[in-house]
Design a protein around this motif. Structure first.
Motif, PDB file in Angstrom:
ATOM      1  N   LEU A 100       1.953  -5.027 -27.270  1.00  0.00           N
ATOM      2  CA  LEU A 100       3.622  -5.853 -27.110  1.00  0.00           C
ATOM      3  C   LEU A 100       3.886  -5.573 -26.102  1.00  0.00           C
ATOM      4  O   LEU A 100       4.651  -6.497 -25.914  1.00  0.00           O
ATOM      5  CB  LEU A 100       3.624  -4.818 -28.745  1.00  0.00           C
ATOM      6  CG  LEU A 100       5.384  -5.027 -29.374  1.00  0.00           C
ATOM      7  CD1 LEU A 100       5.076  -6.224 -30.169  1.00  0.00           C
ATOM      8  CD2 LEU A 100       5.834  -3.654 -29.836  1.00  0.00           C
ATOM      9  N   LEU A 125      12.317  -1.605 -29.339  1.00  0.00           N
ATOM     10  CA  LEU A 125      10.935  -2.167 -30.090  1.00  0.00           C
ATOM     11  C   LEU A 125      11.047  -1.817 -31.709  1.00  0.00           C
ATOM     12  O   LEU A 125      11.574  -1.260 -32.232  1.00  0.00           O
ATOM     13  CB  LEU A 125       9.997  -1.677 -29.846  1.00  0.00           C
ATOM     14  CG  LEU A 125       9.571  -1.007 -28.466  1.00  0.00           C
ATOM     15  CD1 LEU A 125       8.321  -0.878 -27.879  1.00  0.00           C
ATOM     16  CD2 LEU A 125       9.528  -2.667 -27.719  1.00  0.00           C
ATOM     17  N   GLN A 157       4.142   5.897 -36.075  1.00  0.00           N
ATOM     18  CA  GLN A 157       4.753   4.705 -37.039  1.00  0.00           C
ATOM     19  C   GLN A 157       6.321   5.343 -37.092  1.00  0.00           C
ATOM     20  O   GLN A 157       6.948   6.006 -38.524  1.00  0.00           O
ATOM     21  CB  GLN A 157       4.143   6.209 -38.470  1.00  0.00           C
ATOM     22  CG  GLN A 157       4.204   4.828 -39.483  1.00  0.00           C
ATOM     23  CD  GLN A 157       3.481   3.602 -39.702  1.00  0.00           C
ATOM     24  OE1 GLN A 157       2.172   3.407 -39.892  1.00  0.00           O
ATOM     25  NE2 GLN A 157       4.034   2.125 -40.050  1.00  0.00           N
ATOM     26  N   GLN A 185       1.428   0.412 -37.357  1.00  0.00           N
ATOM     27  CA  GLN A 185       1.826   1.504 -36.276  1.00  0.00           C
ATOM     28  C   GLN A 185       1.574   1.027 -35.199  1.00  0.00           C
ATOM     29  O   GLN A 185       1.368  -0.248 -34.634  1.00  0.00           O
ATOM     30  CB  GLN A 185       0.855   1.983 -36.152  1.00  0.00           C
ATOM     31  CG  GLN A 185       0.970   3.272 -37.919  1.00  0.00           C
ATOM     32  CD  GLN A 185      -0.415   3.564 -38.252  1.00  0.00           C
ATOM     33  OE1 GLN A 185      -1.755   3.675 -37.962  1.00  0.00           O
ATOM     34  NE2 GLN A 185      -0.054   5.141 -38.394  1.00  0.00           N
ATOM     35  N   LEU A 186       2.707   1.973 -34.261  1.00  0.00           N
ATOM     36  CA  LEU A 186       2.470   1.258 -33.027  1.00  0.00           C
ATOM     37  C   LEU A 186       1.423   2.178 -31.943  1.00  0.00           C
ATOM     38  O   LEU A 186       1.714   3.102 -32.072  1.00  0.00           O
ATOM     39  CB  LEU A 186       4.361   2.034 -32.360  1.00  0.00           C
ATOM     40  CG  LEU A 186       4.790   1.348 -31.107  1.00  0.00           C
ATOM     41  CD1 LEU A 186       5.170  -0.275 -31.204  1.00  0.00           C
ATOM     42  CD2 LEU A 186       6.146   1.462 -30.453  1.00  0.00           C
ATOM     43  N   CYS A 226       2.235  -9.400 -23.699  1.00  0.00           N
ATOM     44  CA  CYS A 226       2.484  -8.024 -23.347  1.00  0.00           C
ATOM     45  C   CYS A 226       3.895  -7.865 -22.348  1.00  0.00           C
ATOM     46  O   CYS A 226       4.242  -8.608 -21.206  1.00  0.00           O
ATOM     47  CB  CYS A 226       1.535  -7.033 -23.220  1.00  0.00           C
ATOM     48  SG  CYS A 226       1.905  -5.405 -22.817  1.00  0.00           S
ATOM     49  N   VAL A 240       0.460   4.179 -28.829  1.00  0.00           N
ATOM     50  CA  VAL A 240       0.600   4.205 -27.198  1.00  0.00           C
ATOM     51  C   VAL A 240       0.153   4.679 -26.681  1.00  0.00           C
ATOM     52  O   VAL A 240      -0.511   5.846 -26.207  1.00  0.00           O
ATOM     53  CB  VAL A 240       2.554   5.205 -27.535  1.00  0.00           C
ATOM     54  CG1 VAL A 240       2.567   5.649 -25.897  1.00  0.00           C
ATOM     55  CG2 VAL A 240       3.179   4.374 -28.231  1.00  0.00           C
ATOM     56  N   PHE A 264       2.187  -0.278 -25.321  1.00  0.00           N
ATOM     57  CA  PHE A 264       2.745   0.101 -26.684  1.00  0.00           C
ATOM     58  C   PHE A 264       1.783  -1.947 -27.140  1.00  0.00           C
ATOM     59  O   PHE A 264       2.161  -2.302 -26.946  1.00  0.00           O
ATOM     60  CB  PHE A 264       4.104  -0.608 -26.705  1.00  0.00           C
ATOM     61  CG  PHE A 264       5.061   0.643 -26.096  1.00  0.00           C
ATOM     62  CD1 PHE A 264       4.768   1.949 -26.310  1.00  0.00           C
ATOM     63  CD2 PHE A 264       5.934  -0.123 -25.153  1.00  0.00           C
ATOM     64  CE1 PHE A 264       5.922   2.692 -25.486  1.00  0.00           C
ATOM     65  CE2 PHE A 264       6.288   1.162 -24.309  1.00  0.00           C
ATOM     66  CZ  PHE A 264       6.624   1.963 -24.428  1.00  0.00           C
ATOM     67  N   GLU A 298       0.329  -3.063 -31.656  1.00  0.00           N
ATOM     68  CA  GLU A 298       0.753  -2.541 -32.803  1.00  0.00           C
ATOM     69  C   GLU A 298      -0.715  -2.661 -33.507  1.00  0.00           C
ATOM     70  O   GLU A 298      -2.136  -4.142 -33.326  1.00  0.00           O
ATOM     71  CB  GLU A 298       1.334  -4.248 -33.325  1.00  0.00           C
ATOM     72  CG  GLU A 298       2.869  -3.870 -33.015  1.00  0.00           C
ATOM     73  CD  GLU A 298       3.375  -4.891 -33.971  1.00  0.00           C
ATOM     74  OE1 GLU A 298       4.395  -5.071 -34.193  1.00  0.00           O
ATOM     75  OE2 GLU A 298       2.926  -6.287 -34.152  1.00  0.00           O
ATOM     76  N   PRO A 347       8.127  -3.260 -34.862  1.00  0.00           N
ATOM     77  CA  PRO A 347       6.881  -2.670 -35.119  1.00  0.00           C
ATOM     78  C   PRO A 347       6.754  -4.058 -36.408  1.00  0.00           C
ATOM     79  O   PRO A 347       8.404  -3.688 -37.095  1.00  0.00           O
ATOM     80  CB  PRO A 347       6.536  -1.635 -35.824  1.00  0.00           C
ATOM     81  CG  PRO A 347       7.537  -0.348 -34.591  1.00  0.00           C
ATOM     82  CD  PRO A 347       8.853  -1.102 -34.738  1.00  0.00           C
TER      83      PRO A 347
END
Lengths: 318, 318
Positions: free
Chosen positions: B79, B29, A30, B36-37, B111, B39, B130, B132, B31
């Motif tokens: 992403l 990146l 985040q 939130q990302l 992506c 991973v 990654f 979202e 976001p």
């Protein structure tokens, strides 16, 4: 020992800043509002980036250090990383010190292990690291302008000296070799300096393949050239004078590789800012030249005589 | 060919959604607000995850697919990704189709390749991807509750059939082998389904090591057990009936591995939502059992007779 046991035993720790850490399909990060996420990935292969005899603790340190060095060169604050690890065998005697070296550096930089992968295979360490940088403030390679001054942090060239000793092409006293070897095996990422250079440096890159080679990436991305002061460059090694010839010193400093210092440019008006960043980071920086409009790099003696600087940089496919 | 030429030639493309892509020290990146990302990182090693004879185009596809599958299991929208690649040699005849397979799948999922590393070494592909996901909406492994129903997407077990043919332990007609081999070599990540299951599924995981093995991670993380309907499980393979024995079918479906489908749980009240997600994704889902409070997995025939289901799941350190 299974893959999941390995992760549990050596690498799983309580989550701190990440929203979700090791153990699910994905980690969740985040970034704070207004922040961009800086992402970098490095792969280390036995025999190419390290010797089979390397201390696993030093290797764990270095595997993360080279990634944190990239974040530093972007001016990003380390946040988290993933670790993908191919191992010939699940050997606790190797994994325990590897994890210790890795996690000690991670802790020192507030950088959290949030996930990854382990598998059996020829030893290979792939780390992807994440850092935060305020939107628009990342240090890029493309910002150098003619007239900017060129700086290097810390000392460079000593890791190459250690490598040449390992290769048997050079012999030096033990008191010279030991610190050079430590430099090669345990580089210190310049995170504090990189963050302090936001808004001060016009461009930055970390020195992994050799000073001139990496500076070349900045010059190319910025569409400029550079003039390097040979006398300043000869002061960049930590190895005391007299051990190497002047020509060797210049070659190791300018084309050594594995240094993980920052080379950066800044306008002449920013000398105070550069000094401030250096003091804040507790790390010496040396002004070694100037950006010029003419492409290419010219290494010049104080009397104006040009030095042949077609040094080979490290290229892992070279 | 040097490392930088390799990247330029095969992997560098214009940046789209990332703030900064391939070519600097880090990618950047951004976001979207409230996101939130997610991973995830996977490493593929020759001889362990793929055969030396594999078509490089299929390998490029699969290397990314296994990561997108993890994002799907989190309910995240793809992403960007980084690629670290160790290669025995810089071979354009191999790299070109590898990059094509990789980037075609990347494009299909929106992506973006934003960075990475290339080096010489035993063939090893490490991708970190990654995605979202709206804050708090990620599908986790820990959300299954007693009474929830258990579903699997698509078909499972056929990749294992193909592997056994390659291993020489099984012989099947060509018209059975060809689609099973395609299943093994070109898995389709279930991104659309994963995103559609946000707010519907209580827990999810992707099936990489075998259905029961991966379901086991959900059960363990959720502190529950499960009862699996053997008759439903026997319908999960795409391979037509009669090719395998009933026992083989059950084993391949429940402990096959390399399927990259989603196994997920949802409350009985969410049947409509599951159906809607299935229709939206254009992908069949099969209800195969129910979450129970008692730990462990019980595979049961329609007449209540228990099946011995101590199938080995794939473990890459097993």
């Amino acid at each position: 020992m299974g893959e999941f046991d390995l992760i549990e035993r050596f690498f799983k720790r309580p989550v701190r800043r990440a929203a979700l850490g090791v153990g699910d399909d994905c980690a969740l990060l985040q970034p704070a509002p207004g922040m961009q996420l800086a992402v970098t990935s490095d792969m280390l292969v036995e025999g190419r980036h390290f010797l089979p005899t390397v201390d696993p603790r030093a290797l764990g340190h270095k595997a993360l250090a080279v990634n944190l060095s990239d974040l530093a060169a972007c001016g990003a604050r380390p946040l988290a990383f993933t670790l993908a690890l191919a191992l010939p065998a699940a050997d606790a005697a190797w994994l325990a010190p590897f994890a210790e070296g890795l996690l000690a550096l991670a802790d020192a930089h507030g950088c959290e292990l949030v996930g990854g992968d382990t598998t059996r295979g020829p030893l290979n360490i792939c780390i992807t690291a994440f850092g935060e940088v305020p939107r628009g403030q990342a240090l890029l390679r493309s910002g150098a302008r003619p007239g900017d001054e060129i700086y290097v942090s810390g000392t460079v060239g000593d890791a190459r000296l250690a490598l040449e000793v390992f290769r048997g092409t050079l012999s030096v006293p033990q008191e010279v070799f030991a610190p050079a070897r430590a430099r090669m095996e345990r580089p210190e990422p310049r995170s504090v300096l990189g963050q302090a250079l936001r808004g001060v440096a016009s461009a930055a890159v970390d020195v992994s393949d050799g000073l001139l080679g990496d500076l070349g990436h900045v010059l190319k991305a910025s569409g400029v050239g550079a003039r390097i002061d040979a006398a300043a460059a000869r002061t960049l090694m930590a190895t005391p004078p007299g051990v190497l010839t002047d020509a060797q010193t210049l070659q190791f400093a300018l084309a050594g590789g594995d240094d993980y210092e920052l080379v950066f440019t800044a306008p002449a008006t920013a000398r105070g800012g550069v000094k401030g960043a250096s003091v804040h980071a507790g790390l010496q920086v040396t002004r070694i030249g100037r950006v010029e409009a003419t492409p290419g790099v010219r290494v010049v003696e104080p009397d104006g005589r040009p030095v042949d600087a077609r040094f080979a940089s490290f290229d892992h496919f070279g």
